[in-house]
Design a protein around this motif. Structure first.
Motif, PDB file in Angstrom:
ATOM      1  N   SER A   9      20.779  13.023  21.661  1.00  0.00           N
ATOM      2  CA  SER A   9      20.782  11.757  22.409  1.00  0.00           C
ATOM      3  C   SER A   9      22.205  11.255  22.606  1.00  0.00           C
ATOM      4  N   MET A  10      22.363  10.397  23.610  1.00  0.00           N
ATOM      5  CA  MET A  10      23.632   9.751  23.898  1.00  0.00           C
ATOM      6  C   MET A  10      23.343   8.360  24.452  1.00  0.00           C
ATOM      7  N   ASP A  11      24.250   7.434  24.159  1.00  0.00           N
ATOM      8  CA  ASP A  11      24.152   6.078  24.702  1.00  0.00           C
ATOM      9  C   ASP A  11      25.361   5.813  25.584  1.00  0.00           C
ATOM     10  N   SER A  12      25.154   5.025  26.620  1.00  0.00           N
ATOM     11  CA  SER A  12      26.256   4.659  27.490  1.00  0.00           C
ATOM     12  C   SER A  12      25.963   3.289  28.094  1.00  0.00           C
ATOM     13  N   TYR A  13      26.950   2.762  28.822  1.00  0.00           N
ATOM     14  CA  TYR A  13      26.788   1.491  29.524  1.00  0.00           C
ATOM     15  C   TYR A  13      26.968   1.718  31.011  1.00  0.00           C
ATOM     16  N   GLU A  14      26.371   0.858  31.773  1.00  0.00           N
ATOM     17  CA  GLU A  14      26.504   0.955  33.228  1.00  0.00           C
ATOM     18  C   GLU A  14      27.960   1.028  33.648  1.00  0.00           C
ATOM     19  N   GLY A  15      28.251   1.867  34.623  1.00  0.00           N
ATOM     20  CA  GLY A  15      29.594   1.980  35.153  1.00  0.00           C
ATOM     21  C   GLY A  15      30.483   2.959  34.434  1.00  0.00           C
ATOM     22  N   GLN A  16      30.042   3.432  33.266  1.00  0.00           N
ATOM     23  CA  GLN A  16      30.871   4.379  32.514  1.00  0.00           C
ATOM     24  C   GLN A  16      30.645   5.802  33.008  1.00  0.00           C
ATOM     25  N   GLU A  17      31.582   6.667  32.692  1.00  0.00           N
ATOM     26  CA  GLU A  17      31.426   8.096  32.931  1.00  0.00           C
ATOM     27  C   GLU A  17      30.787   8.714  31.692  1.00  0.00           C
ATOM     28  N   VAL A  18      29.812   9.575  31.915  1.00  0.00           N
ATOM     29  CA  VAL A  18      29.120  10.228  30.810  1.00  0.00           C
ATOM     30  C   VAL A  18      29.333  11.728  30.896  1.00  0.00           C
ATOM     31  N   ASN A  19      29.694  12.316  29.782  1.00  0.00           N
ATOM     32  CA  ASN A  19      29.866  13.772  29.701  1.00  0.00           C
ATOM     33  C   ASN A  19      28.896  14.341  28.677  1.00  0.00           C
ATOM     34  N   ILE A  20      28.068  15.262  29.093  1.00  0.00           N
ATOM     35  CA  ILE A  20      27.090  15.896  28.210  1.00  0.00           C
ATOM     36  C   ILE A  20      27.450  17.368  28.123  1.00  0.00           C
ATOM     37  N   THR A  21      27.632  17.848  26.902  1.00  0.00           N
ATOM     38  CA  THR A  21      28.054  19.232  26.700  1.00  0.00           C
ATOM     39  C   THR A  21      26.909  20.091  26.211  1.00  0.00           C
ATOM     40  N   CYS A  22      26.854  21.294  26.730  1.00  0.00           N
ATOM     41  CA  CYS A  22      25.874  22.298  26.318  1.00  0.00           C
ATOM     42  C   CYS A  22      26.654  23.484  25.762  1.00  0.00           C
ATOM     43  N   SER A  23      26.365  23.858  24.526  1.00  0.00           N
ATOM     44  CA  SER A  23      27.009  25.019  23.922  1.00  0.00           C
ATOM     45  C   SER A  23      26.112  26.232  24.099  1.00  0.00           C
ATOM     46  N   HIS A  24      26.705  27.316  24.527  1.00  0.00           N
ATOM     47  CA  HIS A  24      25.917  28.536  24.738  1.00  0.00           C
ATOM     48  C   HIS A  24      26.749  29.743  24.357  1.00  0.00           C
ATOM     49  N   ASN A  25      26.268  30.530  23.404  1.00  0.00           N
ATOM     50  CA  ASN A  25      26.982  31.732  23.002  1.00  0.00           C
ATOM     51  C   ASN A  25      26.568  32.900  23.889  1.00  0.00           C
ATOM     52  N   ASN A  26      27.361  33.968  23.842  1.00  0.00           N
ATOM     53  CA  ASN A  26      27.029  35.220  24.526  1.00  0.00           C
ATOM     54  C   ASN A  26      26.730  35.051  26.017  1.00  0.00           C
ATOM     55  N   ILE A  27      27.518  34.249  26.682  1.00  0.00           N
ATOM     56  CA  ILE A  27      27.337  34.063  28.118  1.00  0.00           C
ATOM     57  C   ILE A  27      28.328  34.935  28.863  1.00  0.00           C
ATOM     58  N   ALA A  28      27.828  35.741  29.798  1.00  0.00           N
ATOM     59  CA  ALA A  28      28.694  36.636  30.549  1.00  0.00           C
ATOM     60  C   ALA A  28      29.301  35.896  31.738  1.00  0.00           C
ATOM     61  N   THR A  29      30.267  36.546  32.367  1.00  0.00           N
ATOM     62  CA  THR A  29      31.029  35.869  33.418  1.00  0.00           C
ATOM     63  C   THR A  29      30.204  35.536  34.652  1.00  0.00           C
ATOM     64  N   ASN A  30      29.084  36.235  34.834  1.00  0.00           N
ATOM     65  CA  ASN A  30      28.276  35.940  36.025  1.00  0.00           C
ATOM     66  C   ASN A  30      26.920  35.330  35.686  1.00  0.00           C
ATOM     67  N   ASP A  31      26.810  34.754  34.504  1.00  0.00           N
ATOM     68  CA  ASP A  31      25.591  34.027  34.127  1.00  0.00           C
ATOM     69  C   ASP A  31      25.690  32.594  34.639  1.00  0.00           C
ATOM     70  N   TYR A  32      24.654  32.164  35.336  1.00  0.00           N
ATOM     71  CA  TYR A  32      24.664  30.837  35.931  1.00  0.00           C
ATOM     72  C   TYR A  32      24.242  29.767  34.930  1.00  0.00           C
ATOM     73  N   ILE A  33      24.837  28.591  35.076  1.00  0.00           N
ATOM     74  CA  ILE A  33      24.480  27.427  34.274  1.00  0.00           C
ATOM     75  C   ILE A  33      24.000  26.347  35.230  1.00  0.00           C
ATOM     76  N   THR A  34      22.845  25.797  34.943  1.00  0.00           N
ATOM     77  CA  THR A  34      22.243  24.778  35.788  1.00  0.00           C
ATOM     78  C   THR A  34      21.868  23.582  34.934  1.00  0.00           C
ATOM     79  N   TRP A  35      22.003  22.407  35.486  1.00  0.00           N
ATOM     80  CA  TRP A  35      21.591  21.183  34.803  1.00  0.00           C
ATOM     81  C   TRP A  35      20.458  20.514  35.574  1.00  0.00           C
TER      82      TRP A  35
END
Lengths: 111, 116
Positions: A9-35
């Motif tokens: 979970s993450m909390d933020s306030y209106e107007g702020q920038e939010v950064n959400i990080t996803c850690s993933h091991n063993n990812i090759a150079t042509n593996d796609y990441i989608t949110w």
């Protein structure tokens, strides 16, 4: 076998920038990441997709560092309506496009 | 343009009973996905179709789950017999291309299954 990890979970306030990080091991150079974004009682909705460096669209940016061990979804100036669960999805090229979702990050935006 | 259609939206059954879910993808999308989403978790892929062919069913519990996609359009996911642990939301998604070079999936609203 690839695995993804996100903050619960993450909390933020209106107007702020939010950064959400996803850690993933063993990812090759042509593996796609989608949110994806998901509201209660709805299916996930596509936000952004990429496989290297930086991608930007009208709602978000996606940053993928050179080591590809993580990716960061950046939401500029969030509003109350951005309160939702955010999932990263990794598609593994050398496993026939195998799809692996993260556990999701519940973002709460406060006024 | 209509989105991905799923029915029913909700289903309550007793354990050991059969249940079926139906999905109609977006017109022109040749790739169809079935996911299971447990409460508080991310979707887990059960099966992915490219047209009529199931190209990834490695996570489908084949002893009780089955799926079909006749004519490469609509799809049905069946559970027989259902167990208590099958209670979850079953999501269907479609995409124009399911290729391994990335794609945008469009999800339906899901079917919430409760097994008593």
């Amino acid at each position: 076998l690839a695995k993804t990890t996100q903050p619960i979970s993450m909390d933020s306030y209106e107007g702020q920038e939010v950064n959400i990080t996803c850690s993933h091991n063993n990812i090759a150079t042509n593996d796609y990441i989608t949110w994806y974004q998901q509201f209660p009682s709805q299916g996930p909705r596509f936000i952004i997709q990429g496989y290297k460096t930086k991608v930007t669209n009208e709602v978000a940016s996606l940053f993928i560092p050179a080591d590809r061990k993580s990716s960061t979804l950046s939401l500029p100036r969030v509003s109350l309506s951005d309160t939702a669960v955010y999932y990263c999805l990794v598609q593994i090229y050398n496993q026939g496009g195998k799809l692996i979702f993260g556990q999701g990050t519940e973002l709460s935006v406060k006024p | 343009e209509a989105g991905v259609v799923q029915s029913p939206r909700y289903k309550i059954i007793e354990k050991k009973q059969p249940v079926a879910f139906w999905c109609n993808p977006i017109s022109g999308h040749n790739t169809l996905y079935w996911y299971r989403q447990n409460l508080g978790q991310g979707p887990e892929l059960l099966i992915r179709y490219e047209n009529e062919e199931a190209v990834d069913d490695s996570q489908l519990p084949k002893d009780r789950f089955s799926a079909e996609r006749l004519k490469g359009v609509d799809s049905t996911l069946k559970i027989q017999p259902a167990e208590l642990g099958d209670s979850a939301v079953y999501l269907c998604a479609s995409s124009y291309s399911g290729g391994i070079d990335g794609n945008e999936q469009f999800f339906g609203p899901g079917t919430r299954l409760t097994v008593l």
